[in-house]
Every structure is written in C-alpha cells, then in structure tokens.
Design an enzyme around this catalytic site. Structure first.
Site, PDB file in Angstrom:
ATOM      1  N   ARG A 269      -1.158   5.731  -7.837  1.00 61.28           N
ATOM      2  CA  ARG A 269      -2.517   5.417  -7.407  1.00 61.28           C
ATOM      3  C   ARG A 269      -3.430   5.447  -8.628  1.00 61.28           C
ATOM      4  NH1 ARG A 269      -0.367   3.572  -3.688  1.00 61.28           N
ATOM      5  NH2 ARG A 269      -0.635   4.001  -1.448  1.00 61.28           N
ATOM      6  N   GLU A 298      -9.767  -0.558  -7.591  1.00 66.42           N
ATOM      7  CA  GLU A 298      -9.096  -1.785  -7.178  1.00 66.42           C
ATOM      8  C   GLU A 298      -9.913  -2.544  -6.125  1.00 66.42           C
ATOM      9  OE1 GLU A 298      -4.712  -2.144  -5.720  1.00 66.42           O
ATOM     10  OE2 GLU A 298      -4.718  -0.659  -7.315  1.00 66.42           O
ATOM     11  N   HIS A 316      -0.809  -4.695  -8.731  1.00 69.81           N
ATOM     12  CA  HIS A 316      -0.310  -3.842  -7.648  1.00 69.81           C
ATOM     13  C   HIS A 316       0.865  -4.504  -6.925  1.00 69.81           C
ATOM     14  CE1 HIS A 316      -1.706  -0.406  -4.787  1.00 69.81           C
ATOM     15  NE2 HIS A 316      -0.382  -0.491  -4.823  1.00 69.81           N
TER      16      HIS A 316
END
Length: 375
Positions: A269, A298, A316
């Site tokens: 993360r 993000e 991602h």
C-alpha cells in the site's frame, strides 16, 4: 452517472458491482443463484454519491473496489437498504471500516489466496528493473542513444549472494522471499509480528540441497527491530497491511538508515512510504533505487516520482494476471452467494477448493465472520 448494465433483471436479490470484473464465471455464479446484478461499466472511480444513489432502498449485496472509501455513513445507508454483505475485490481492506460494518451486521469479504505468487512475480520484476536499470535502458534505446557497447553503460546492482529484507512475512512476502532466495541465493532478514516457521523450514531444506551441490548455504533470521533490517538489507520489500502503525513506516529516518545503494520495493500500500521523503532521498542518493506499484495518493503521484531515473513506477498491476483477477472475481461472487444463501463459513485456508469447477457450498473468506452468527 456512470453506465450501469443490468443482468438477470428479475433476480430475487439485488447485487451491485462497482466495476466490471474479468472473466465470466463470477457472473454465472450470481446469475445461477438468481440474483439481479447491476454492474458499473465505467473505468472512472465510482464516487460515494453514486454508490449511495445506486443502493437506493433495496440492495442486498455489493462487490466494491479498493479505490472506494467504505466508511460508517455508507454502511449505515447500505444496511438501511437491506444490505448484508460487502466484498472488497482485493485481499487488503484498509479502505473498509470493518468495525462500522460489524456494527450494522454486514459481512465483509475479501479475496486472499489467489494473489501471492502473482504479486510476488511483479515484485521480482520491479526488483530486477531496479537492479539492472531496465527502464532507463529501454528509454535510452528508444531515444536512439545507443552507439555501441561501453564498459560503464548502465552499471547495475548484483543480487546474487546479497541480503533480502522482507517487512511482513505473510503469504506474499514469503512467496517473494523464496523466489529471490532460490534464484539468487540471497540471505533473508524478515521483520514480522510473528515468527514464520514455514519459511525458515523451507530455507533450511533448501540449504540441504545447496550443501549437496557444494554451494554456500543461505541464512535466515527474524529481527525484532526494523532498523536492523533497514541497516543490513540490500533489497527491502514491503508486504505489510496499511494501518495506523504502518502509515509512513518508511520515512526520512528510515531512509537515513538504509544503504545508499539499496533497492526499495513496494507492492503493498502506497502510504506505507512517505513519498516526499522518498523523492528527496532518491535525489540525494542516485545509486538508491525504488520500484513502486502503489502510491500514497492513488491515482495521483507526488511530484518527482516520475521524473527521477532511480524510481520505477507501475500502475497498481501487481495482481494483474488473467488467472488471478478472474480468481478474485470468482471468490467475490462466492462470498456474496455464500452469505445470501446462509452457507457456513469455511475454516479451511485452502482457497484452491473454491477455484475448482465445483466449489464447496461454503463461504471462502469473511474478515468479520462473527457477524454471520447473527444473521
């Protein structure tokens, strides 16, 4: 509002899916259970206001995304509409207020067990891209700058026999560690909440093989103080969940402890790293490399991340293989069906049972399974 498509309009339970998922098996499962499925076909992030509007006054289940903030207000609205189960299309669920969901007796599903090897492969790819400066070299070639072999052209970092540091030795961290150890005979240091006897036993067995082939055994040790790992490791890979304790775990102080030519990889993360400190460190230490698949804000990225040659970025996609993403979709559908059909919660950690052609009539993964007993 986004473009939503309805499947099986006359189904007995209304299920929202905030993004179209890969494959067809997940949809077949939900249609086969006679649910009405409404899917958002847009590639834009589904906003909270749109989710609230789509929930309306009657919605039993939702499959959502890690890009959505599932807070108490949203679960209260969902509960008032008859909602009983939400599944996060991810293994992590830091975007979900599980405590609030439990308050409203809403089961929270996730999709573990199908991402470990795939995410680990991406972690290996980022590590290699950093160590051998592949992205820089590709850009160099694309610009037509290559004029012939040179002794000092894109010198990288040798991984063989060096030290790997894993922060978080769960499924993904362990899988990545074993890939790197077996490929490059790296020594392992890991920092984790608990000891991992499985990975230590596997490495000890691997050492038996190395001794038989007259190779030097590798070492493995768990450290209780993260600074010891940061100080010793040549490659540092993050595999810990995001919470209050791990937010900005890798900050300015952590960077100051690392080797000036270390490689830092994050497929976990984004907010585990203080990205402003990362950019500053990479600017001041050109031999330091970072490979990122996740970001603090993000889909936005902090200034400098895409400007520096010693930072490699990807959008991602660590779990982005057809097999994994379709498996995640199937697990999501089985979580939804299992709760709505009052199946028992599976106590088996073998998720592969649910990926078979005839999955068991049980629920694969609910992170707050205690709420199932109150339904």
């Amino acid at each position: 509002m986004s473009n939503w498509k309805v499947f099986n309009k006359s189904g007995k339970h209304r299920v929202l899916v905030t993004k179209m998922l890969p494959g067809e098996e997940w949809l077949d499962i939900l249609i086969g259970a006679n649910y009405r499925i409404e899917v958002n076909l847009s590639n834009e992030i589904t906003t909270k206001s749109e989710i609230v509007k789509k929930i309306g006054g009657n919605c039993k289940a939702i499959i959502g995304q890690l890009t959505e903030n599932w807070d108490e207000a949203l679960f209260q609205i969902f509960s008032s509409a008859g909602g009983v189960v939400y599944c996060n299309y991810a293994v992590g669920y830091n975007n979900v207020n599980v405590k609030a969901a439990s308050k409203y007796k809403i089961a929270i599903g996730n999709t573990p067990g199908v991402l470990a090897e795939t995410t680990s492969e991406m972690t290996v790819a980022l590590t290699m891209a950093c160590a051998r400066r592949i992205v820089e070299a590709d850009s160099f070639m694309g610009k037509g700058s290559f004029k012939g072999w040179l002794p000092n052209l894109f010198l990288g970092k040798r991984l063989y026999g060096s030290t790997l540091g894993i922060i978080g030795a769960g499924r993904i961290g362990s899988a990545f560690a074993l890939m790197m150890i077996k490929a490059f005979q790296m020594n392992l240091i890991y920092f984790s909440n608990r000891e991992n006897p499985d990975i230590e036993n596997t490495i000890n067995e691997y050492n038996n093989f190395l001794r038989k082939t007259n190779d030097k055994p590798v070492s493995v040790k768990r450290v209780m103080v993260i600074e010891n790992l940061l100080r010793e490791a040549d490659v540092i890979s993050l595999h810990t969940p995001l919470n209050e304790a791990t937010h900005h775990m890798i900050d300015k102080n952590a960077f100051s402890i690392m080797k000036n030519d270390a490689i830092l990889i994050n497929t976990s993360r984004g907010s585990i790293i203080d990205e402003k400190s990362l950019v500053e460190h990479c600017e001041n230490n050109p031999l330091f490399m970072a490979g990122l698949d996740v970001f603090e804000n993000e889909p936005l990225m902090n200034d400098g991340l895409v400007d520096l040659d010693n930072i490699v970025v990807a959008p991602h996609i660590a779990s982005a293989t057809k097999w994994t993403r379709e498996g995640m979709a199937k697990l999501s559908a089985l979580n939804i069906k299992g709760v709505l059909e009052n199946y028992a919660f599976s106590k088996s950690e073998d998720i592969s049972l649910f990926l078979s052609q005839k999955p068991p009539n049980s629920i694969p993964s609910i992170v707050n399974s205690e709420v199932l007993y109150f339904k």
